[in-house]
Design a protein around this motif. Structure first.
Motif, PDB file in Angstrom:
ATOM      1  N   ASN A   1       0.828  -1.214   0.000  1.00 55.00           N
ATOM      2  CA  ASN A   1       0.000   0.000   0.000  1.00 55.00           C
ATOM      3  C   ASN A   1       0.857   1.256   0.000  1.00 55.00           C
ATOM      4  N   GLY A   2       1.940   1.224   0.762  1.00 57.62           N
ATOM      5  CA  GLY A   2       2.809   2.400   0.836  1.00 57.62           C
ATOM      6  C   GLY A   2       3.492   2.686  -0.485  1.00 57.62           C
TER       7      GLY A   2
ATOM      8  N   LYS B   1       1.504   6.952  -6.769  1.00 55.24           N
ATOM      9  CA  LYS B   1       0.477   7.929  -7.134  1.00 55.24           C
ATOM     10  C   LYS B   1       0.924   9.355  -6.820  1.00 55.24           C
ATOM     11  N   ASN B   2       1.994   9.496  -6.049  1.00 58.75           N
ATOM     12  CA  ASN B   2       2.502  10.808  -5.653  1.00 58.75           C
ATOM     13  C   ASN B   2       4.015  10.854  -5.897  1.00 58.75           C
TER      14      ASN B   2
ATOM     15  N   PHE C   1       8.252   4.589  -9.454  1.00 56.55           N
ATOM     16  CA  PHE C   1       7.602   3.542 -10.232  1.00 56.55           C
ATOM     17  C   PHE C   1       6.356   4.090 -10.917  1.00 56.55           C
ATOM     18  N   LYS C   2       6.038   3.515 -12.055  1.00 58.21           N
ATOM     19  CA  LYS C   2       4.775   3.794 -12.739  1.00 58.21           C
ATOM     20  C   LYS C   2       3.956   2.514 -12.769  1.00 58.21           C
TER      21      LYS C   2
ATOM     22  N   PRO D   1      -4.355   1.198 -12.725  1.00 64.71           N
ATOM     23  CA  PRO D   1      -4.466   1.029 -11.268  1.00 64.71           C
ATOM     24  C   PRO D   1      -5.902   0.827 -10.796  1.00 64.71           C
ATOM     25  N   ASN D   2      -6.874   1.270 -11.589  1.00 60.98           N
ATOM     26  CA  ASN D   2      -8.276   1.073 -11.207  1.00 60.98           C
ATOM     27  C   ASN D   2      -8.730  -0.366 -11.384  1.00 60.98           C
ATOM     28  N   GLN D   3      -7.900  -1.181 -12.040  1.00 55.19           N
ATOM     29  CA  GLN D   3      -8.244  -2.582 -12.257  1.00 55.19           C
ATOM     30  C   GLN D   3      -7.471  -3.528 -11.330  1.00 55.19           C
TER      31      GLN D   3
END
Length: 409
Positions: free
Chosen positions: A259-260, A266-267, A382-383, A388-390
């Motif tokens: 999660n981290g 995302k940031n 990282f990308k 990510p929504n899936q």
């Protein structure tokens, strides 16, 4: 009506993927809310969650001992004997007991969980494990599945090493401990899977305990075995809490790292900030714990009638304190939806609170710090290698985390 806007589906696909809008609605409209499907009060505001965790005289951790209602969601009739066996077994976990039993069991292992011991014993070990896991990845360009290639492996290597379990058995242990989490699913056969895991692990651990009772070694299993030898713990308590420490010692840390890392992906500006200044490491880890906590809830049961958040909770009713929601409450945190690795102070409740504050918090923090230090120091941000929504999230009430996290850089 509130019921028209707020549903009981804690495990709906949208709430597994992103529960935070749902929690925000509950905090705003019903911070103490009766969930009919799971037969429990759901507590979402920071103030009420913290109060509940700090008052064991009103909210007991002995949910399995004191709840005499049928299992919810329902199970098959042929699974009922396994259900009773599983509950009796988990009643030996110190996290499921109140004082004085909780204090007696926790006291047996508490000395080896203090911050100085943890840092001295594990910092270099964790750094070495992480370095070995990442050594074959090109820092300039490449790809990895953050869970499969890194987060899944690192914590189980640490806790199994500390428990004194052979290296070749660690994947077997990880698989069975993951199976124990089936208890938090809605499937009607969940207690069969848990029963299989418990009996298999007991058969594996019991001979190891027998060895440590007569000849203790320098490992955590020996600490538990000495507790038995000195009359502080029963054999059932040693076996139960060995499995508890095995699960808690790596499943939650896997999802802290997963999660981290996803939050930092995302940031990317926060990723780069940490890359450039690892003096932010402690604050960053606390913020990642707050932002998307790996443990969703802490279950309790009311010991007497009590009013909380304008609702009357009656003796014997179950309560679910939602840790993720408390950690996003704007009444406790400024701009709680923003990831801010410089945030201070950060009074999150990712490790619970009160007498049941997580025993392994120091080890989890250390592993998180070293994981985030290594990833941000070695790699550019990282990308996501896929939408990510899936991403698929674990279908669990207790643990929040994705099944896999494909990344590229």
């Amino acid at each position: 009506m509130l019921k028209d806007r707020i549903h009981d589906e804690l495990l709906s696909p949208e709430n597994l993927r992103n529960p935070y809008p749902y929690y925000a609605m509950l905090r705003e409209e019903a911070p103490v809310y009766w969930n009919e499907k799971f037969d429990t009060w759901v507590i979402t505001s920071y103030q009420a969650v913290v109060w509940s965790l700090r008052h064991p005289e009103y909210f007991s951790s002995e949910v399995f001992l004191r709840d005499d209602k049928p299992p919810s969601p329902p199970i098959s009739e042929e699974d009922f004997s396994k259900y009773k066996f599983n509950l009796d077994y988990m009643n030996n976990w110190f996290i499921r007991r109140d004082r004085p039993d909780h204090l007696r069991m926790r006291r047996a292992v508490h000395p080896v969980f203090n911050p100085k011991y943890i840092d001295n014993r594990f910092r270099a070990m964790v750094q070495g494990i992480i370095q070995d896991l990442l050594k074959d990845f090109d820092p300039q360009s490449g790809d990895m599945d953050v869970l499969r290639d890194f987060a899944n492996a690192m914590p189980v290597l640490v806790i199994a090493n500390w428990l004194g379990m052979p290296a070749e058995d660690r994947e077997f242990l990880r698989t069975l401990s993951r199976q124990l989490l089936s208890l938090d699913q809605e499937s009607p056969d969940r207690h069969t899977r848990v029963h299989e895991a418990i009996t298999t692990l007991n058969d594996y651990v019991n001979p190891l305990v027998e060895e440590r009772v007569s000849e203790p070694s320098d490992d955590l299993l020996s600490v538990l075995a000495i507790g038995e030898r000195e009359g502080e713990l029963s054999r059932e308590e040693v076996l139960g809490n060995t499995l508890l420490l095995l699960i808690a010692g790596h499943q939650t840390t896997i999802n802290l790292v997963g999660n981290g890392t996803m939050a930092l992906m995302k940031n990317p500006e926060q990723w780069n900030m940490l890359k450039e200044d690892d003096s932010l490491l402690v604050r960053a880890t606390e913020e990642l714990l707050r932002y998307d906590s790996p443990v969703k809830r802490a279950p309790r049961i009311a010991l007497e009638d009590i009013e909380l958040g304008g609702e009357k909770i009656r003796e014997g009713e179950k309560v679910m304190t939602i840790i993720n929601s408390a950690n996003r409450d704007p009444m406790a945190f400024e701009n709680p939806e923003d990831l801010d690795i410089t945030r201070y102070p950060n009074p999150h409740v990712a490790f619970g609170g009160g007498i049941h504050h997580c025993l392994g918090a120091n080890l989890a923090r250390l592993e998180g710090q070293e994981a985030f230090r290594a990833l941000t120091r070695k790699f550019p941000p990282f990308k996501f290698a896929s939408d990510p929504n899936q991403l698929e999230y674990h279908n669990l009430l207790n643990i929040r985390g994705v099944v896999s996290l494909p990344a590229e850089w």
